[in-house]
Design an enzyme around this catalytic site. Structure first.
Site, PDB file in Angstrom:
ATOM      1  N   SER A   1       6.186   3.953  -8.666  1.00 57.48           N
ATOM      2  CA  SER A   1       7.556   4.334  -8.296  1.00 57.48           C
ATOM      3  C   SER A   1       7.713   5.816  -7.953  1.00 57.48           C
ATOM      4  O   SER A   1       8.732   6.423  -8.270  1.00 57.48           O
ATOM      5  CB  SER A   1       8.547   3.918  -9.394  1.00 57.48           C
ATOM      6  OG  SER A   1       8.530   2.506  -9.557  1.00 57.48           O
TER       7      SER A   1
ATOM      8  N   GLU B   1      -2.078   4.420 -12.915  1.00 59.40           N
ATOM      9  CA  GLU B   1      -0.886   3.676 -12.510  1.00 59.40           C
ATOM     10  C   GLU B   1      -0.424   2.795 -13.671  1.00 59.40           C
ATOM     11  O   GLU B   1      -0.934   1.675 -13.840  1.00 59.40           O
ATOM     12  CB  GLU B   1      -1.198   2.787 -11.302  1.00 59.40           C
ATOM     13  CG  GLU B   1      -1.631   3.536 -10.073  1.00 59.40           C
ATOM     14  CD  GLU B   1      -1.354   2.738  -8.798  1.00 59.40           C
ATOM     15  OE1 GLU B   1      -0.674   3.275  -7.912  1.00 59.40           O
ATOM     16  OE2 GLU B   1      -1.794   1.568  -8.689  1.00 59.40           O
TER      17      GLU B   1
ATOM     18  N   GLY C   1       3.169   3.198  -3.340  1.00 58.83           N
ATOM     19  CA  GLY C   1       3.336   1.834  -2.832  1.00 58.83           C
ATOM     20  C   GLY C   1       4.552   1.754  -1.934  1.00 58.83           C
ATOM     21  O   GLY C   1       4.516   2.129  -0.760  1.00 58.83           O
ATOM     22  N   GLY C   2       5.665   1.277  -2.487  1.00 59.55           N
ATOM     23  CA  GLY C   2       6.880   1.019  -1.709  1.00 59.55           C
ATOM     24  C   GLY C   2       7.286   2.150  -0.778  1.00 59.55           C
ATOM     25  O   GLY C   2       7.583   1.918   0.403  1.00 59.55           O
TER      26      GLY C   2
ATOM     27  N   GLY D   1       6.382  -0.670  -8.764  1.00 57.29           N
ATOM     28  CA  GLY D   1       7.374  -1.485  -8.057  1.00 57.29           C
ATOM     29  C   GLY D   1       8.612  -1.776  -8.887  1.00 57.29           C
ATOM     30  O   GLY D   1       9.420  -2.633  -8.533  1.00 57.29           O
TER      31      GLY D   1
ATOM     32  N   GLU E   1      -2.910  -5.041  -9.486  1.00 56.47           N
ATOM     33  CA  GLU E   1      -2.638  -6.362  -8.879  1.00 56.47           C
ATOM     34  C   GLU E   1      -3.929  -7.136  -8.667  1.00 56.47           C
ATOM     35  O   GLU E   1      -3.949  -8.366  -8.765  1.00 56.47           O
ATOM     36  CB  GLU E   1      -1.856  -6.161  -7.564  1.00 56.47           C
ATOM     37  CG  GLU E   1      -0.426  -5.702  -7.862  1.00 56.47           C
ATOM     38  CD  GLU E   1       0.184  -4.772  -6.819  1.00 56.47           C
ATOM     39  OE1 GLU E   1      -0.302  -4.711  -5.681  1.00 56.47           O
ATOM     40  OE2 GLU E   1       1.169  -4.072  -7.181  1.00 56.47           O
TER      41      GLU E   1
ATOM     42  N   HIS F   1      -7.108  -1.976  -8.556  1.00 54.19           N
ATOM     43  CA  HIS F   1      -5.639  -1.931  -8.620  1.00 54.19           C
ATOM     44  C   HIS F   1      -5.163  -2.988  -9.628  1.00 54.19           C
ATOM     45  O   HIS F   1      -5.755  -4.060  -9.727  1.00 54.19           O
ATOM     46  CB  HIS F   1      -5.029  -2.198  -7.242  1.00 54.19           C
ATOM     47  CG  HIS F   1      -3.574  -1.878  -7.197  1.00 54.19           C
ATOM     48  ND1 HIS F   1      -2.629  -2.745  -7.684  1.00 54.19           N
ATOM     49  CD2 HIS F   1      -2.906  -0.781  -6.779  1.00 54.19           C
ATOM     50  CE1 HIS F   1      -1.431  -2.179  -7.564  1.00 54.19           C
ATOM     51  NE2 HIS F   1      -1.570  -0.994  -7.006  1.00 54.19           N
TER      52      HIS F   1
ATOM     53  N   ASN G   1      -0.568   3.125  -0.261  1.00 56.86           N
ATOM     54  CA  ASN G   1      -1.096   1.763  -0.382  1.00 56.86           C
ATOM     55  C   ASN G   1      -0.044   0.796   0.153  1.00 56.86           C
ATOM     56  O   ASN G   1       0.951   0.527  -0.512  1.00 56.86           O
ATOM     57  CB  ASN G   1      -1.400   1.485  -1.867  1.00 56.86           C
ATOM     58  CG  ASN G   1      -1.823   0.049  -2.119  1.00 56.86           C
ATOM     59  OD1 ASN G   1      -2.117  -0.701  -1.180  1.00 56.86           O
ATOM     60  ND2 ASN G   1      -1.858  -0.345  -3.388  1.00 56.86           N
ATOM     61  N   TRP G   2      -0.293   0.288   1.356  1.00 58.66           N
ATOM     62  CA  TRP G   2       0.705  -0.592   1.994  1.00 58.66           C
ATOM     63  C   TRP G   2       0.734  -1.978   1.349  1.00 58.66           C
ATOM     64  O   TRP G   2       1.614  -2.771   1.642  1.00 58.66           O
ATOM     65  CB  TRP G   2       0.406  -0.748   3.481  1.00 58.66           C
ATOM     66  CG  TRP G   2       0.501   0.519   4.289  1.00 58.66           C
ATOM     67  CD1 TRP G   2       0.760   1.789   3.816  1.00 58.66           C
ATOM     68  CD2 TRP G   2       0.345   0.643   5.708  1.00 58.66           C
ATOM     69  NE1 TRP G   2       0.772   2.672   4.866  1.00 58.66           N
ATOM     70  CE2 TRP G   2       0.521   2.016   6.030  1.00 58.66           C
ATOM     71  CE3 TRP G   2       0.069  -0.264   6.738  1.00 58.66           C
ATOM     72  CZ2 TRP G   2       0.434   2.483   7.345  1.00 58.66           C
ATOM     73  CZ3 TRP G   2      -0.024   0.209   8.038  1.00 58.66           C
ATOM     74  CH2 TRP G   2       0.164   1.559   8.336  1.00 58.66           C
ATOM     75  N   LYS G   3      -0.258  -2.295   0.540  1.00 63.06           N
ATOM     76  CA  LYS G   3      -0.383  -3.633  -0.063  1.00 63.06           C
ATOM     77  C   LYS G   3      -0.324  -4.683   1.048  1.00 63.06           C
ATOM     78  O   LYS G   3      -0.812  -4.432   2.152  1.00 63.06           O
ATOM     79  CB  LYS G   3       0.691  -3.841  -1.144  1.00 63.06           C
ATOM     80  CG  LYS G   3       0.672  -2.693  -2.169  1.00 63.06           C
ATOM     81  CD  LYS G   3       1.499  -2.950  -3.391  1.00 63.06           C
ATOM     82  CE  LYS G   3       1.397  -1.743  -4.328  1.00 63.06           C
ATOM     83  NZ  LYS G   3       2.109  -1.923  -5.577  1.00 63.06           N
TER      84      LYS G   3
HETATM   85  P1  13P Z   1       5.082   1.545  -6.117  1.00 63.57           P
HETATM   86  O1  13P Z   1       5.032   2.954  -5.565  1.00 63.57           O
HETATM   87  O2  13P Z   1       5.739   0.574  -5.190  1.00 63.57           O
HETATM   88  O3  13P Z   1       5.589   1.508  -7.506  1.00 63.57           O
HETATM   89  O4  13P Z   1       3.542   1.049  -6.194  1.00 63.57           O
HETATM   90  C1  13P Z   1       2.600   1.856  -6.772  1.00 63.57           C
HETATM   91  C2  13P Z   1       1.260   1.272  -6.485  1.00 63.57           C
HETATM   92  O5  13P Z   1       0.925   0.199  -6.968  1.00 63.57           O
HETATM   93  C3  13P Z   1       0.363   1.996  -5.572  1.00 63.57           C
HETATM   94  O6  13P Z   1      -0.927   1.485  -5.599  1.00 63.57           O
END
Ligand code: 13P
Length: 254
Positions: free
Chosen positions: A216, A170, A237-238, A176, A100, A98, A9-11
């Site tokens: 993470s 999650e 994510g990251g 993050g 967010e 998600h 997920n590149w966000k």
């Molecule tokens: P991180 O891997 O950056 O913690 O993010 C997880 C995430 O929200 C994937 O959707």
């Protein structure tokens, strides 16, 4: 056998040239280095979908996903994107719910129930996200909260429909933050979610649904998390923004 899935997920990251470079690197590395049967899903911002799909082409086991989608087919919803549009750009998966989106855009389980059912009608695979905030875990209410999220958003589906859903657990406190859930915490919640599905539908259906862990995940911790019996992959994510790290996470299944 459940499908193993690693989704990136590149966000809201990467310009188009940056995204194309990242996707090309991942596609090449996965093709050259990955020996396992894992479905890899690249999930860029909407505007890059077509550009990234052109790079993926018909590469085996690499799929395209979107980060959200609207619950109506078309119409006067300025700034929104429909399921049919995603499909027409080559997407096969879409993240829904998600944390967010829940936190910053007010998405509720009721809305998510509509979205999940709608994208399934459009032949997209929803990656439905659930997970608790830190205070909920500290109060010991995490299973109740996640159980409610899954119940409200997914348990209105028929048994045939829910078999097509991918679930991502999650924990919000691990997103993050560099703070991963321990492998035991992930396993415990995944087993709980599977048990709820078994109670509502059947053990056979519960055993067929892939449940991913997100929060993470890094090359250093992926192997331990993915080795848990009820963890079928990750939503990253990251670390999905670095081709080497992301590929090494995919390779954690080897
Ligand atoms: P991180 O891997 O950056 O913690 O993010 C997880 C995430 O929200 C994937 O959707």
């Amino acid at each position: 056998m459940r499908k193993k899935i690693v989704a990136g997920n590149w966000k809201m990251n990467c310009t188009l040239p940056e995204g194309k470079k990242l996707a090309s690197e991942v596609i090449n590395m996965v093709q050259d280095e990955v020996n396992n049967e894992v479905d890899v899903v690249l999930i860029p911002p909407f505007i890059h979908l077509t550009g990234i799909q052109n790079l993926i082409g018909s590469t085996k086991n690499i799929f395209l996903g979107a980060q959200n989608c609207h619950q109506n087919q078309s119409g006067a919803f300025t700034g929104e994107v429909s399921a049919a549009m995603l499909v027409s750009c080559g997407a096969s998966h879409v993240i829904l719910g998600h944390s967010e989106r829940r936190e910053y855009f007010g998405e509720t389980d009721e809305l998510l129930a509509e979205k999940v059912s709608f994208v399934l009608d459009n032949q997209l695979t929803p990656i439905f996200c659930c997970g608790e905030k830190l205070e909920v875990r500290e109060a010991g209410d995490h299973e109740e909260l996640v159980g409610t999220q899954v119940d409200k958003a997914l348990f209105g589906l028929s048994e045939e429909q829910i078999k097509k859903v991918v679930i991502a657990y999650e924990p919000v406190w691990a997103i993050g933050t560099g703070k991963t859930a321990s492998a035991e915490q992930a396993q415990e919640m995944h087993a709980f979610i599977r048990q709820q599905i078994a109670k509502k539908y059947s053990q056979q259906t519960a055993d067929s649904i892939s449940i991913l862990y997100g929060g993470s995940v890094k090359p250093e911790n992926a192997k331990e998390i993915f080795s848990q019996p009820d963890v079928d992959g990750g939503l990253i994510g990251g670390a999905s923004l670095k081709s080497r790290d992301f590929t090494n996470i995919v390779k954690a299944f080897d």
